[in-house]
Design a protein around this motif. Structure first.
Motif, PDB file in Angstrom:
ATOM      1  N   LYS A 138       4.022   4.640  -5.266  1.00 25.33           N
ATOM      2  CA  LYS A 138       5.009   5.729  -5.314  1.00 25.33           C
ATOM      3  C   LYS A 138       4.382   7.011  -5.869  1.00 25.33           C
ATOM      4  O   LYS A 138       4.696   8.108  -5.407  1.00 25.33           O
ATOM      5  CB  LYS A 138       6.212   5.330  -6.172  1.00 25.33           C
ATOM      6  N   LYS A 139       3.506   6.880  -6.847  1.00 24.72           N
ATOM      7  CA  LYS A 139       2.881   8.048  -7.485  1.00 24.72           C
ATOM      8  C   LYS A 139       1.764   8.662  -6.642  1.00 24.72           C
ATOM      9  O   LYS A 139       1.496   9.855  -6.749  1.00 24.72           O
ATOM     10  CB  LYS A 139       2.316   7.671  -8.854  1.00 24.72           C
ATOM     11  N   LEU A 140       1.077   7.848  -5.830  1.00 23.46           N
ATOM     12  CA  LEU A 140      -0.141   8.302  -5.142  1.00 23.46           C
ATOM     13  C   LEU A 140       0.009   8.544  -3.646  1.00 23.46           C
ATOM     14  O   LEU A 140      -0.873   9.151  -3.040  1.00 23.46           O
ATOM     15  CB  LEU A 140      -1.263   7.279  -5.366  1.00 23.46           C
ATOM     16  N   LYS A 141       1.092   8.101  -3.039  1.00 26.09           N
ATOM     17  CA  LYS A 141       1.208   8.124  -1.581  1.00 26.09           C
ATOM     18  C   LYS A 141       1.094   9.525  -0.980  1.00 26.09           C
ATOM     19  O   LYS A 141       0.679   9.662   0.168  1.00 26.09           O
ATOM     20  CB  LYS A 141       2.494   7.447  -1.121  1.00 26.09           C
ATOM     21  N   ASP A 142       1.408  10.569  -1.706  1.00 23.56           N
ATOM     22  CA  ASP A 142       1.338  11.932  -1.176  1.00 23.56           C
ATOM     23  C   ASP A 142      -0.055  12.549  -1.277  1.00 23.56           C
ATOM     24  O   ASP A 142      -0.270  13.633  -0.753  1.00 23.56           O
ATOM     25  CB  ASP A 142       2.339  12.832  -1.907  1.00 23.56           C
ATOM     26  N   TYR A 143      -0.987  11.859  -1.935  1.00 23.83           N
ATOM     27  CA  TYR A 143      -2.305  12.452  -2.186  1.00 23.83           C
ATOM     28  C   TYR A 143      -3.441  11.838  -1.377  1.00 23.83           C
ATOM     29  O   TYR A 143      -4.558  12.312  -1.434  1.00 23.83           O
ATOM     30  CB  TYR A 143      -2.643  12.368  -3.676  1.00 23.83           C
ATOM     31  N   THR A 144      -3.182  10.775  -0.671  1.00 25.51           N
ATOM     32  CA  THR A 144      -4.225  10.145   0.135  1.00 25.51           C
ATOM     33  C   THR A 144      -3.592   9.492   1.357  1.00 25.51           C
ATOM     34  O   THR A 144      -2.413   9.125   1.323  1.00 25.51           O
ATOM     35  CB  THR A 144      -5.028   9.109  -0.676  1.00 25.51           C
ATOM     36  N   THR A 145      -4.351   9.368   2.416  1.00 26.96           N
ATOM     37  CA  THR A 145      -3.794   8.825   3.652  1.00 26.96           C
ATOM     38  C   THR A 145      -3.813   7.308   3.697  1.00 26.96           C
ATOM     39  O   THR A 145      -3.026   6.702   4.404  1.00 26.96           O
ATOM     40  CB  THR A 145      -4.577   9.362   4.869  1.00 26.96           C
ATOM     41  N   LEU A 146      -4.698   6.681   2.944  1.00 22.51           N
ATOM     42  CA  LEU A 146      -4.836   5.230   3.041  1.00 22.51           C
ATOM     43  C   LEU A 146      -4.800   4.578   1.663  1.00 22.51           C
ATOM     44  O   LEU A 146      -5.642   4.852   0.812  1.00 22.51           O
ATOM     45  CB  LEU A 146      -6.150   4.871   3.755  1.00 22.51           C
ATOM     46  N   ILE A 147      -3.809   3.736   1.476  1.00 21.36           N
ATOM     47  CA  ILE A 147      -3.715   2.920   0.263  1.00 21.36           C
ATOM     48  C   ILE A 147      -3.720   1.471   0.726  1.00 21.36           C
ATOM     49  O   ILE A 147      -2.891   1.069   1.536  1.00 21.36           O
ATOM     50  CB  ILE A 147      -2.441   3.240  -0.546  1.00 21.36           C
ATOM     51  N   THR A 148      -4.693   0.710   0.236  1.00 26.84           N
ATOM     52  CA  THR A 148      -4.817  -0.693   0.636  1.00 26.84           C
ATOM     53  C   THR A 148      -4.697  -1.593  -0.584  1.00 26.84           C
ATOM     54  O   THR A 148      -4.778  -1.140  -1.730  1.00 26.84           O
ATOM     55  CB  THR A 148      -6.171  -0.963   1.331  1.00 26.84           C
ATOM     56  N   THR A 149      -4.506  -2.863  -0.317  1.00 30.02           N
ATOM     57  CA  THR A 149      -4.489  -3.868  -1.373  1.00 30.02           C
ATOM     58  C   THR A 149      -5.341  -5.038  -0.903  1.00 30.02           C
ATOM     59  O   THR A 149      -5.610  -5.175   0.293  1.00 30.02           O
ATOM     60  CB  THR A 149      -3.047  -4.309  -1.702  1.00 30.02           C
ATOM     61  N   LEU A 150      -5.782  -5.842  -1.812  1.00 29.85           N
ATOM     62  CA  LEU A 150      -6.583  -7.011  -1.441  1.00 29.85           C
ATOM     63  C   LEU A 150      -5.772  -7.926  -0.546  1.00 29.85           C
ATOM     64  O   LEU A 150      -4.560  -8.075  -0.722  1.00 29.85           O
ATOM     65  CB  LEU A 150      -7.012  -7.789  -2.691  1.00 29.85           C
ATOM     66  N   SER A 151      -6.458  -8.544   0.412  1.00 29.75           N
ATOM     67  CA  SER A 151      -5.766  -9.560   1.198  1.00 29.75           C
ATOM     68  C   SER A 151      -5.427 -10.699   0.242  1.00 29.75           C
ATOM     69  O   SER A 151      -6.002 -10.818  -0.838  1.00 29.75           O
ATOM     70  CB  SER A 151      -6.647 -10.043   2.351  1.00 29.75           C
ATOM     71  N   ARG A 152      -4.527 -11.519   0.642  1.00 30.71           N
ATOM     72  CA  ARG A 152      -4.058 -12.551  -0.278  1.00 30.71           C
ATOM     73  C   ARG A 152      -4.892 -13.812  -0.232  1.00 30.71           C
ATOM     74  O   ARG A 152      -4.387 -14.899  -0.387  1.00 30.71           O
ATOM     75  CB  ARG A 152      -2.580 -12.851  -0.022  1.00 30.71           C
TER      76      ARG A 152
END
Length: 167
Positions: A125-139
């Protein structure tokens, strides 16, 4: 049962460590200088930031050899039950870092626990406006497990096969 001089050496070593070890001004990793070895390395990708809970997670990810970007150590995760909110973590420095630099990707590499997922959501929520790609580790890392206990193969695959983070 150790000789007294061994105890004195241990005490002196712990005192020296406490006085000389500091946190990197860039990523909050531990270091004996102001900027840690990872942040100072010009061969690493400055446009990718991997967000981790603590320094043990950096050690675990580095052991895989799968990540060549930079890190950001939060110093914990959001945990209302333990009285840890966003203000107790290194979140604001991360936001400033992302705002002030051209970042291509932010990887959330927090343990797949309820607290880790809550922290991921808050950061998203805090970072989505500042970068185009936010990823997380696969499970590939077990849900409910601590990241620094994952085996190198599973952790390496998780970082290599990371996924876009969606709400």
């Amino acid at each position: 049962k150790q000789p007294k001089d061994h105890t004195g050496f241990l005490v002196q070593s712990l005192t020296t460590m406490r006085e000389e070890v500091k946190f990197c001004v860039g990523c909050h990793n531990i270091s004996d200088v102001d900027i840690c070895e990872i942040c100072a390395n010009t061969k690493r990708n400055h446009q990718i930031i991997c967000v981790v809970e603590d320094i043990r997670d950096i050690i675990a990810i580095e052991a895989t050899g799968a990540f060549k970007g930079k890190y950001h150590v939060l110093g914990g995760v959001i945990s209302p039950m333990d009285g840890i909110g966003p203000n107790e973590l290194n979140i604001e420095p991360l936001i400033i870092r992302v705002k002030n630099k051209e970042i291509d990707e932010i990887i959330f590499a927090l343990s797949p626990t309820m607290e880790g997922d809550t922290t991921n959501f808050y950061l998203f929520k805090k970072l989505k406006d500042y970068t185009t790609l936010i990823t997380t580790l696969s499970r590939g890392v077990s849900v409910g497990a601590e990241l620094h206990y994952a085996d190198e193969l599973s952790l390496g695959r998780s970082i290599s096969q990371r996924q876009k983070y969606d709400q």
